[in-house]
Design an enzyme around this catalytic site. Structure first.
Site, PDB file in Angstrom:
ATOM      1  N   MET A  28       0.849  -1.200   0.000  1.00  0.00           N
ATOM      2  CA  MET A  28       0.000   0.000   0.000  1.00  0.00           C
ATOM      3  C   MET A  28       0.885   1.251   0.000  1.00  0.00           C
ATOM      4  O   MET A  28       0.412   2.348   0.339  1.00  0.00           O
ATOM      5  CB  MET A  28      -0.932   0.004   1.204  1.00  0.00           C
ATOM      6  CG  MET A  28      -1.904  -1.177   1.182  1.00  0.00           C
ATOM      7  SD  MET A  28      -3.435  -0.869   2.075  1.00  0.00           S
ATOM      8  CE  MET A  28      -2.837  -0.594   3.720  1.00  0.00           C
ATOM      9  N   GLU A  38      11.925  -0.359   5.010  1.00  0.00           N
ATOM     10  CA  GLU A  38      12.881  -1.461   4.834  1.00  0.00           C
ATOM     11  C   GLU A  38      12.188  -2.826   4.830  1.00  0.00           C
ATOM     12  O   GLU A  38      12.674  -3.765   4.195  1.00  0.00           O
ATOM     13  CB  GLU A  38      13.948  -1.376   5.939  1.00  0.00           C
ATOM     14  CG  GLU A  38      15.131  -2.290   5.778  1.00  0.00           C
ATOM     15  CD  GLU A  38      15.809  -2.224   4.419  1.00  0.00           C
ATOM     16  OE1 GLU A  38      16.213  -3.292   3.923  1.00  0.00           O
ATOM     17  OE2 GLU A  38      15.932  -1.119   3.830  1.00  0.00           O
ATOM     18  N   HIS A  63       9.260  -3.579   3.412  1.00  0.00           N
ATOM     19  CA  HIS A  63       8.839  -3.801   2.021  1.00  0.00           C
ATOM     20  C   HIS A  63      10.058  -4.128   1.149  1.00  0.00           C
ATOM     21  O   HIS A  63      10.009  -5.029   0.309  1.00  0.00           O
ATOM     22  CB  HIS A  63       8.157  -2.546   1.453  1.00  0.00           C
ATOM     23  CG  HIS A  63       6.922  -2.117   2.173  1.00  0.00           C
ATOM     24  ND1 HIS A  63       6.863  -0.970   2.938  1.00  0.00           N
ATOM     25  CD2 HIS A  63       5.684  -2.668   2.247  1.00  0.00           C
ATOM     26  CE1 HIS A  63       5.643  -0.827   3.432  1.00  0.00           C
ATOM     27  NE2 HIS A  63       4.913  -1.846   3.041  1.00  0.00           N
ATOM     28  N   GLN A 119     -10.641  -2.449   2.189  1.00  0.00           N
ATOM     29  CA  GLN A 119     -10.211  -3.159   3.402  1.00  0.00           C
ATOM     30  C   GLN A 119     -10.226  -2.252   4.637  1.00  0.00           C
ATOM     31  O   GLN A 119      -9.850  -2.677   5.718  1.00  0.00           O
ATOM     32  CB  GLN A 119      -8.844  -3.817   3.203  1.00  0.00           C
ATOM     33  CG  GLN A 119      -7.691  -2.849   3.091  1.00  0.00           C
ATOM     34  CD  GLN A 119      -6.415  -3.549   2.641  1.00  0.00           C
ATOM     35  OE1 GLN A 119      -6.339  -4.063   1.536  1.00  0.00           O
ATOM     36  NE2 GLN A 119      -5.413  -3.598   3.507  1.00  0.00           N
ATOM     37  N   MET A 174       8.721  -2.744  11.760  1.00  0.00           N
ATOM     38  CA  MET A 174       8.519  -1.618  10.840  1.00  0.00           C
ATOM     39  C   MET A 174       7.093  -1.647  10.301  1.00  0.00           C
ATOM     40  O   MET A 174       6.551  -2.708  10.014  1.00  0.00           O
ATOM     41  CB  MET A 174       9.509  -1.710   9.687  1.00  0.00           C
ATOM     42  CG  MET A 174      10.922  -1.456  10.128  1.00  0.00           C
ATOM     43  SD  MET A 174      12.049  -1.579   8.744  1.00  0.00           S
ATOM     44  CE  MET A 174      13.582  -1.199   9.579  1.00  0.00           C
TER      45      MET A 174
HETATM   46  P1  AMP Z   1       1.440  -2.881   3.513  1.00  0.00           P
HETATM   47  O1  AMP Z   1       2.001  -1.855   2.603  1.00  0.00           O
HETATM   48  O2  AMP Z   1       1.470  -2.506   4.950  1.00  0.00           O
HETATM   49  O3  AMP Z   1       0.111  -3.427   3.039  1.00  0.00           O
HETATM   50  O4  AMP Z   1       2.432  -4.114   3.426  1.00  0.00           O
HETATM   51  C1  AMP Z   1       2.801  -4.671   2.195  1.00  0.00           C
HETATM   52  C2  AMP Z   1       3.530  -5.961   2.463  1.00  0.00           C
HETATM   53  O5  AMP Z   1       4.689  -5.687   3.262  1.00  0.00           O
HETATM   54  C3  AMP Z   1       2.676  -6.955   3.255  1.00  0.00           C
HETATM   55  O6  AMP Z   1       2.897  -8.251   2.738  1.00  0.00           O
HETATM   56  C4  AMP Z   1       3.216  -6.805   4.655  1.00  0.00           C
HETATM   57  O7  AMP Z   1       3.048  -7.969   5.441  1.00  0.00           O
HETATM   58  C5  AMP Z   1       4.677  -6.528   4.384  1.00  0.00           C
HETATM   59  N1  AMP Z   1       5.315  -5.864   5.519  1.00  0.00           N
HETATM   60  C6  AMP Z   1       4.837  -4.816   6.231  1.00  0.00           C
HETATM   61  N2  AMP Z   1       5.673  -4.509   7.241  1.00  0.00           N
HETATM   62  C7  AMP Z   1       6.704  -5.399   7.170  1.00  0.00           C
HETATM   63  C8  AMP Z   1       7.892  -5.601   7.940  1.00  0.00           C
HETATM   64  N3  AMP Z   1       8.173  -4.845   8.993  1.00  0.00           N
HETATM   65  N4  AMP Z   1       8.734  -6.600   7.561  1.00  0.00           N
HETATM   66  C9  AMP Z   1       8.456  -7.380   6.485  1.00  0.00           C
HETATM   67  N5  AMP Z   1       7.350  -7.234   5.725  1.00  0.00           N
HETATM   68  C10 AMP Z   1       6.484  -6.259   6.060  1.00  0.00           C
END
Ligand code: AMP
Length: 297
Positions: free
Chosen positions: A39, A44, A46, A70, A194
């Site tokens: 999103m 780091e 991502h 969502q 993170m």
């Molecule tokens: P988001 O942008 O929050 O929807 O996350 C995108 C992807 O990054 C999802 O698969 C999350 O689980 C993953 N993600 C978010 N935070 C972390 C993190 N600290 N370490 C590893 N992956 C992450």
């Protein structure tokens, strides 16, 4: 094909036709493709998923889409951090092959009528208990992304452990021809997982936030030392509440089904808690826990 509003070295595809054209070209050349859905407001965590993808596929696509379906009406959809140019600059430092940036009109055009509704790992009383519309929104948008980009591999963070389980089940149930892989949680130096939402924390809240990870590790160490799981969890909750957290859940679950933990399985400790207006989630693996609550390596 590329969105001219943003300057960067990576092809930026705002439409399904554009990303399909690019991916189709790579397919014709016999190249493998990985997708990392996000999103935006990248950090780091991502980027670690992107690096994992790069090790396994010739071409890596990152999608950036803040998915309205969502978010419940009382959640942070409108205030969710959006910083596309910064994200593109960051992605350029890791080196990827395309960014897919649909907007809501592309993802949900007028007349859009389909929602994927899930039970199983989507209804185990964790995120779903506090966020009833969340997983239907996630399942629908992830299914669309996987159909739009048609990657060989899609990588999701273990940070959102229930989400990862939901997506694995979705792909299995719908026979989507893609391998789903989890990536480990990246943490700040003090242990805080993170998250794009960490920017919401005040200075005082930011100083308290790492206690979540510390408490989970305290429970893990207590289990390893043979203490009772329910009393360890009770104590951790009380300690967190005393410093200002409001806890949605702190539970030990079966790591593969996320159902109640009944012993003799890999355990996963999962937490969701509020600090002020910010909701933090995190989880850690506990290892194999036997019927008495003892960890067996
Ligand atoms: P988001 O942008 O929050 O929807 O996350 C995108 C992807 O990054 C999802 O698969 C999350 O689980 C993953 N993600 C978010 N935070 C972390 C993190 N600290 N370490 C590893 N992956 C992450």
């Amino acid at each position: 094909m590329s969105d001219p509003a943003f300057s960067h070295a990576i092809p930026c595809c705002p439409t399904v036709a554009a990303i399909r054209a690019l991916v189709g070209q790579w397919r014709q050349e016999g190249q493998t493709i990985a997708l990392v859905p996000t999103m935006g407001a990248l950090h780091e965590g991502h980027l670690s998923l992107v690096r994992q993808a790069k090790q396994q596929a010739k071409r890596v696509v990152v999608s950036i889409f803040v998915n309205p379906t969502q978010f419940a009406p009382n959640e942070d959809f409108s205030s969710y951090p959006r910083q596309l140019q910064r994200d593109l600059d960051l992605l350029a430092t890791v080196g990827i092959d395309a960014v897919f940036t649909p907007d809501a009109g592309v993802m949900y055009p007028a007349g859009f009528s389909t929602t994927i509704s899930m039970v199983g790992p989507a209804t185990v009383g964790l995120e779903d208990a506090s966020r009833p519309v969340f997983f239907n929104g996630v399942a629908t948008v992830v299914a669309k992304l996987l159909i739009q980009v048609a990657p060989d591999l899609a990588i999701f963070g273990e940070k959102d452990f229930q989400q990862l389980a939901v997506i694995k089940q979705l792909v299995l149930d719908l026979d989507l021809p893609v391998t789903v892989q989890g990536g480990p949680t990246m943490r700040e130096a003090d242990g805080l997982a993170m998250s794009s939402r960490n920017v919401y924390l005040s200075t005082a809240e930011r100083a308290l936030a790492p206690r979540l990870y510390r408490s989970m590790n305290g429970v893990k160490d207590g289990i390893a030392a043979g203490q009772s799981v329910p009393s360890l969890i009770r104590a951790a909750k009380t300690e967190l509440e005393q410093v200002g957290f409001t806890i949605d859940y702190l539970v030990l679950r079966d790591a593969s089904t996320l159902a109640e933990w009944h012993g003799r399985s890999q355990g996963r400790l999962l937490v969701a808690a509020w600090l002020g207006k910010t909701r933090l989630i995190d989880n850690i693996g506990i290892g194999y826990v036997d019927l008495d609550g003892h960890i067996k390596e």
